[in-house]
Design an enzyme around this catalytic site. Structure first.
Site, mmCIF file in Angstrom:
data_model
loop_
_atom_site.group_PDB
_atom_site.id
_atom_site.type_symbol
_atom_site.label_atom_id
_atom_site.label_comp_id
_atom_site.label_asym_id
_atom_site.label_seq_id
_atom_site.Cartn_x
_atom_site.Cartn_y
_atom_site.Cartn_z
ATOM 1 N N HIS A 63 38.303 33.191 32.279
ATOM 2 C CA HIS A 63 37.007 32.447 32.606
ATOM 3 C C HIS A 63 37.109 30.972 32.039
ATOM 4 C CE1 HIS A 63 35.385 36.730 33.101
ATOM 5 N NE2 HIS A 63 35.556 36.103 34.263
ATOM 6 N N ASP A 117 28.417 35.048 45.488
ATOM 7 C CA ASP A 117 29.186 35.865 45.612
ATOM 8 C C ASP A 117 28.836 36.884 46.676
ATOM 9 O OD1 ASP A 117 30.711 38.784 45.285
ATOM 10 O OD2 ASP A 117 31.817 37.637 43.481
ATOM 11 N N ASP A 156 31.408 38.825 38.441
ATOM 12 C CA ASP A 156 31.325 39.472 37.209
ATOM 13 C C ASP A 156 30.600 38.342 36.205
ATOM 14 O OD1 ASP A 156 33.210 37.219 35.647
ATOM 15 O OD2 ASP A 156 34.771 38.156 36.806
ATOM 16 N N PRO A 181 37.868 40.268 51.583
ATOM 17 C CA PRO A 181 36.855 39.354 51.782
ATOM 18 C C PRO A 181 36.835 38.114 51.226
ATOM 19 C CG PRO A 181 36.083 41.634 50.509
ATOM 20 C CD PRO A 181 37.427 41.737 50.848
ATOM 21 N N ASP A 214 27.636 34.966 51.920
ATOM 22 C CA ASP A 214 29.186 34.720 52.291
ATOM 23 C C ASP A 214 29.396 33.130 51.615
ATOM 24 O OD1 ASP A 214 31.465 33.953 53.539
ATOM 25 O OD2 ASP A 214 30.806 34.420 55.581
ATOM 26 N N ASP A 236 36.314 31.141 42.331
ATOM 27 C CA ASP A 236 36.612 32.265 41.433
ATOM 28 C C ASP A 236 36.659 33.366 42.314
ATOM 29 O OD1 ASP A 236 37.081 34.213 39.573
ATOM 30 O OD2 ASP A 236 35.139 33.882 38.439
ATOM 31 N N SER A 237 37.706 33.646 42.884
ATOM 32 C CA SER A 237 38.095 34.559 44.045
ATOM 33 C C SER A 237 38.727 35.793 43.843
ATOM 34 C CB SER A 237 37.998 34.242 45.409
ATOM 35 O OG SER A 237 39.626 33.673 45.366
ATOM 36 N N ASP A 283 42.134 38.121 45.193
ATOM 37 C CA ASP A 283 43.467 37.641 45.683
ATOM 38 C C ASP A 283 42.999 37.420 47.423
ATOM 39 O OD1 ASP A 283 44.827 38.282 43.568
ATOM 40 O OD2 ASP A 283 45.421 40.219 44.187
#
EC number: 2.5.1.16
Length: 285
Positions: free
Chosen positions: A66, A110, A90, A167, A141, A160-161, A163
């Site tokens: 983070h 998100d 998160d 989605p 989306d 910040d996704s 892998d």
């Protein structure tokens, strides 16, 4: 992925290796519209979040990720005021971004609201800034959000996704990067989690190539430790619209920052700009 003898083990096929955590119990499980989210209590790493069987974060070491996906970019941009976070459910990245008093607004988009709700319940320390007046939490989306973002309206886009499968697959291609390029101001920065440089350098090269096709001209990949992820070593990649950008950062501001970090420092930032030789060679730096 396997669970046996009170251990959770995630297998990592690219390196023929695995990472495991001793667990004392399963706390929760939710099947959202998009993915399965699980929360475990570990014996030594605090709580553990999995998404579709892959480790997302632990209480013990999430600060590496983070902080490194947030502070290098925020101290590199001259005046970051408007930040967009794609993914980041998160809320740990949002928390780090809003430690910067100069940030006037931070929108987190998100696709899966359940990730945020589980984080609020089991990782409340990551959600301290969710009710900050500067924060906007959207559950939509991210690809569509960036496509509709007004041109030249954003200083930093943080991707910040998970892998690049499921989605998150649409967040690693030229079309998405073109949307980010359009939304960013001329001095804007794109920063994206870019997997393990020890195992997936080809993926990092492909990401940078696609970013370049979208118009970005300069790139810098920053490696850092992330013990709970495969290989224990991860990275973020920054992209700039500027040709031959050196990614110099506001060192004085970083040294005088008025907030606490557990990993990021100005001295560390200086060092991480110098890639290990094998990474520099592979990426043509």
């Amino acid at each position: 992925m396997s669970t046996n003898d009170n251990w959770y083990i995630e297998h990592f096929q690219p390196t023929g290796s695995a990472i495991g955590f001793r667990i004392s119990g399963k706390l929760d499980e939710v099947q959202s519209l998009f993915q399965k989210i699980e929360i475990y209590q570990t014996t030594d790493w605090g709580k553990l979040m999995l998404i579709d069987g892959a480790v997302m974060l632990t209480s013990r070491d999430n600060f590496f990720y983070h902080e490194m996906i947030s502070h290098p970019a925020l101290f590199t941009h001259p005046t970051p005021k408007r930040v967009v976070i794609i993914g980041g459910g998160d809320c740990g990245t949002l928390r780090e971004v809003l430690k910067h008093p100069g940030v006037e607004s931070a929108t987190q988009c998100d696709i899966d609201e359940q990730v945020t709700r589980m984080s609020e319940k089991y990782f409340p320390e990551l959600c301290d800034s969710n009710h900050d007046a500067r924060a906007e939490l959207l559950f939509d989306d991210g690809v569509a959000y960036m496509a509709n973002c007004p041109a030249g309206s954003v200083d930093i886009v943080i991707v910040d996704s998970t892998d690049p499968v499921g989605p998150a697959e649409g967040l690693f291609n030229k079309a998405f990067y073109e949307s980010c390029f359009k939304a960013l101001k001329d001095d804007g920065l794109l920063v994206q989690q870019s997997e393990s440089p020890l195992a997936l350098l080809d993926l990092i090269k492909e990401m940078r190539t696609e970013m370049g096709k979208a118009g970005f001209q300069s790139f810098k990949t920053l490696p850092f430790p992330q013990p709970c992820y495969p290989t224990g070593w991860w990275s973020v990649t920054m992209a700039s619209k500027q040709a031959k950008a050196d990614f110099a950062f506001r060192q004085g501001a970083a040294q005088a920052k008025g907030f606490e970090t557990l990993y990021y420092t100005a001295h560390l930032h200086t060092g991480v700009l110098v890639a290990p030789p094998f990474v520099a060679k592979a990426l043509g730096e």
